[in-house]
Write an enzyme that holds these catalytic residues in place. Structure first.
Site, PDB file in Angstrom:
ATOM      1  N   VAL A 251       8.723  12.107 -77.478  1.00 62.09           N
ATOM      2  CA  VAL A 251       9.459  11.033 -76.806  1.00 62.09           C
ATOM      3  C   VAL A 251       9.832   9.955 -77.830  1.00 62.09           C
ATOM      4  CG1 VAL A 251       9.403   9.326 -74.938  1.00 62.09           C
ATOM      5  CG2 VAL A 251       8.160  11.477 -74.688  1.00 62.09           C
ATOM      6  N   ASP A 255      15.956   8.087 -80.331  1.00 65.22           N
ATOM      7  CA  ASP A 255      16.204   6.642 -80.425  1.00 65.22           C
ATOM      8  C   ASP A 255      15.739   6.102 -81.777  1.00 65.22           C
ATOM      9  OD1 ASP A 255      17.209   6.649 -77.831  1.00 65.22           O
ATOM     10  OD2 ASP A 255      15.260   6.191 -76.940  1.00 65.22           O
TER      11      ASP A 255
HETATM   12  N1  LIG Z   1       8.991  18.355 -84.597  1.00 64.99           N
HETATM   13  C1  LIG Z   1       9.614  17.482 -85.401  1.00 64.99           C
HETATM   14  N2  LIG Z   1       9.206  17.313 -86.679  1.00 64.99           N
HETATM   15  C2  LIG Z   1       9.809  16.442 -87.498  1.00 64.99           C
HETATM   16  N3  LIG Z   1      10.862  15.687 -87.142  1.00 64.99           N
HETATM   17  C3  LIG Z   1      11.342  15.817 -85.888  1.00 64.99           C
HETATM   18  C4  LIG Z   1      10.747  16.715 -84.944  1.00 64.99           C
HETATM   19  N4  LIG Z   1      11.427  16.623 -83.776  1.00 64.99           N
HETATM   20  C5  LIG Z   1      12.395  15.682 -83.999  1.00 64.99           C
HETATM   21  N5  LIG Z   1      12.353  15.205 -85.249  1.00 64.99           N
HETATM   22  C6  LIG Z   1      13.228  14.206 -85.863  1.00 64.99           C
HETATM   23  O1  LIG Z   1      13.821  13.400 -84.853  1.00 64.99           O
HETATM   24  C7  LIG Z   1      15.229  13.603 -84.814  1.00 64.99           C
HETATM   25  C8  LIG Z   1      15.726  13.549 -83.387  1.00 64.99           C
HETATM   26  O2  LIG Z   1      15.125  14.559 -82.617  1.00 64.99           O
HETATM   27  P1  LIG Z   1      15.954  15.491 -81.615  1.00 64.99           P
HETATM   28  O3  LIG Z   1      16.932  16.302 -82.350  1.00 64.99           O
HETATM   29  O4  LIG Z   1      14.946  16.173 -80.774  1.00 64.99           O
HETATM   30  O5  LIG Z   1      16.780  14.380 -80.800  1.00 64.99           O
HETATM   31  P2  LIG Z   1      17.054  14.194 -79.238  1.00 64.99           P
HETATM   32  O6  LIG Z   1      17.112  15.520 -78.555  1.00 64.99           O
HETATM   33  O7  LIG Z   1      18.219  13.299 -79.151  1.00 64.99           O
HETATM   34  O8  LIG Z   1      15.746  13.418 -78.821  1.00 64.99           O
HETATM   35  P3  LIG Z   1      15.516  12.491 -77.552  1.00 64.99           P
HETATM   36  O9  LIG Z   1      14.989  13.414 -76.514  1.00 64.99           O
HETATM   37  O10 LIG Z   1      14.494  11.519 -78.076  1.00 64.99           O
HETATM   38  O11 LIG Z   1      16.828  11.871 -77.205  1.00 64.99           O
HETATM   39  C9  LIG Z   1      15.474  14.925 -85.524  1.00 64.99           C
HETATM   40  O12 LIG Z   1      16.765  14.980 -86.084  1.00 64.99           O
HETATM   41  C10 LIG Z   1      14.372  14.913 -86.584  1.00 64.99           C
HETATM   42  O13 LIG Z   1      14.756  14.161 -87.717  1.00 64.99           O
END
Ligand SMILES: Nc1ncnc2c1ncn2[C@@H]1O[C@H](COP(=O)(O)OP(=O)(O)OP(=O)(O)O)[C@@H](O)[C@H]1O
Ligand SMILES: [Mg+2]
Length: 312
Positions: A251, A255
């Site tokens: 979570v 952002d």
């Molecule tokens: N398991 C992980 N390990 C390391 N970095 C991560 C991981 N998950 C996410 N991140 C980092 O966080 C960034 C955003 O995550 P994600 O791509 O899941 O975004 P999102 O789906 O928009 O998330 P949200 O649900 O918070 O809106 C990724 O580009 C990465 O840099």
């Protein structure tokens, strides 16, 4: 004011815990905790955790709206509510202690009428001359037309404010059609934006470059979860892998990523640095429990690592 954020559908995130969730029983929960929530508000909170400043603008109403403002005051955040007649939503999370399961109840936001969303646009329009960056993040509440962020894009362009939009579906598509500075869809949101069932590998790079060369976005940052990000701009495309971190709670990753990127840019850092600061902030958010965003010391350590790694 260099950075402003906009949250049209903010929330109070209320959380509690109970031994076991059972239907019909009166469940004796632990004392609840309250946290301000919603896309733009979380970006502002993450910016603050990173040592930066921003002003959070949001639509709010009713007792819950006042409580939201109070919670933001307590965090020492610069913020301004745009008043609406409806009552700000409250989301509710219950941890079932016997199983570790989390039950998350989300509420729809209050419906805004036309006069209200037009007034929000007007207020934002009034602050644009002072804002270098505006981050519009989160879903639109009922009643607000899907082209709201598109309208905002037009206003931002008129005032030379760089607009960052983090949302999905039709509101994202219409904002991009109008032209924005930066978007940060995840892979699923990006596929939807491009009218695909899914996108993979080389295709995502080609599609992101297409958006940039069509002048629809100056920068496209596609977030790829644990794989990091793909960034496309006039300077080309680059992938930045996320560092390996222990996964506690995802979570707030999106952002925090947006917060890291916009803060570094507002501080005058280069693209190369800004994207890595964003990836570090996203990874740091994954390391913190529950809804907690990123911790500054984690972000700075991960950022140093990423900068040492060279490209990729
Ligand atoms: N398991 C992980 N390990 C390391 N970095 C991560 C991981 N998950 C996410 N991140 C980092 O966080 C960034 C955003 O995550 P994600 O791509 O899941 O975004 P999102 O789906 O928009 O998330 P949200 O649900 O918070 O809106 C990724 O580009 C990465 O840099
Ligand atoms: Mg997201």
């Amino acid at each position: 004011m260099k950075i402003a954020t906009l949250t049209m559908n903010p929330a109070i995130d209320k959380s509690s815990a109970v031994t076991q969730v059972v239907a019909e029983w009166k469940l004796r929960c632990e004392p609840p905790e309250y946290e301000p929530g919603g896309g733009g508000i979380n970006v502002s909170r993450a910016i603050q955790k990173l040592g930066g400043e921003s002003a959070a603008f949001y639509a709010a109403g009713g007792l819950a709206g006042r409580m939201l403002s109070d919670l933001l005051d307590r965090e020492g955040l610069q913020h301004r509510a745009m008043s609406i007649a409806g009552v700000t939503r409250e989301n509710f999370t219950v941890l079932e202690k016997s199983t570790g399961r989390q039950y998350r109840f989300g509420m729809p936001g209050p419906t805004l009428n036309e006069a209200e969303w037009r007034q929000c646009l007007e207020k934002i329009s009034g602050l644009l001359p002072q804002a270098d960056y505006l981050v519009a993040s989160g879903r639109l509440p009922p009643g607000v037309p899907a082209n709201f962020y598109g309208r905002l894009a037009k206003l931002a362009r008129e005032h030379n404010t760089r607009l960052i939009v983090d949302t999905s579906g039709e509101p994202l598509r219409l904002a991009v059609a109008e032209g924005v500075f930066l978007i940060k869809p995840n892979l699923r949101e990006f596929a939807e934006l491009m009218g695909r069932e899914s996108v993979d590998g080389l295709e995502e790079e080609r599609l992101a470059r297409e958006l940039v060369s069509a002048n629809k976005c100056e920068v496209v940052v596609v977030s790829l979860g644990a794989a990091g990000v793909l960034v496309a701009s006039a300077e080309g495309a680059e992938r930045v892998r996320a560092p390996l971190v222990p996964i506690i709670s995802k979570v707030g990753a999106g952002d925090s990523t947006v917060a890291g990127i916009v803060l570094a840019l507002a501080r005058g850092q280069s693209w190369r640095e800004a994207v890595r600061f964003g990836v570090a902030a996203g990874a740091a958010a994954v390391m913190t429990p529950g809804t907690e965003l990123c911790r500054r010391e984690d972000v700075e350590r991960l950022y140093e690592q990423l900068m040492k790694r060279g490209s990729s």
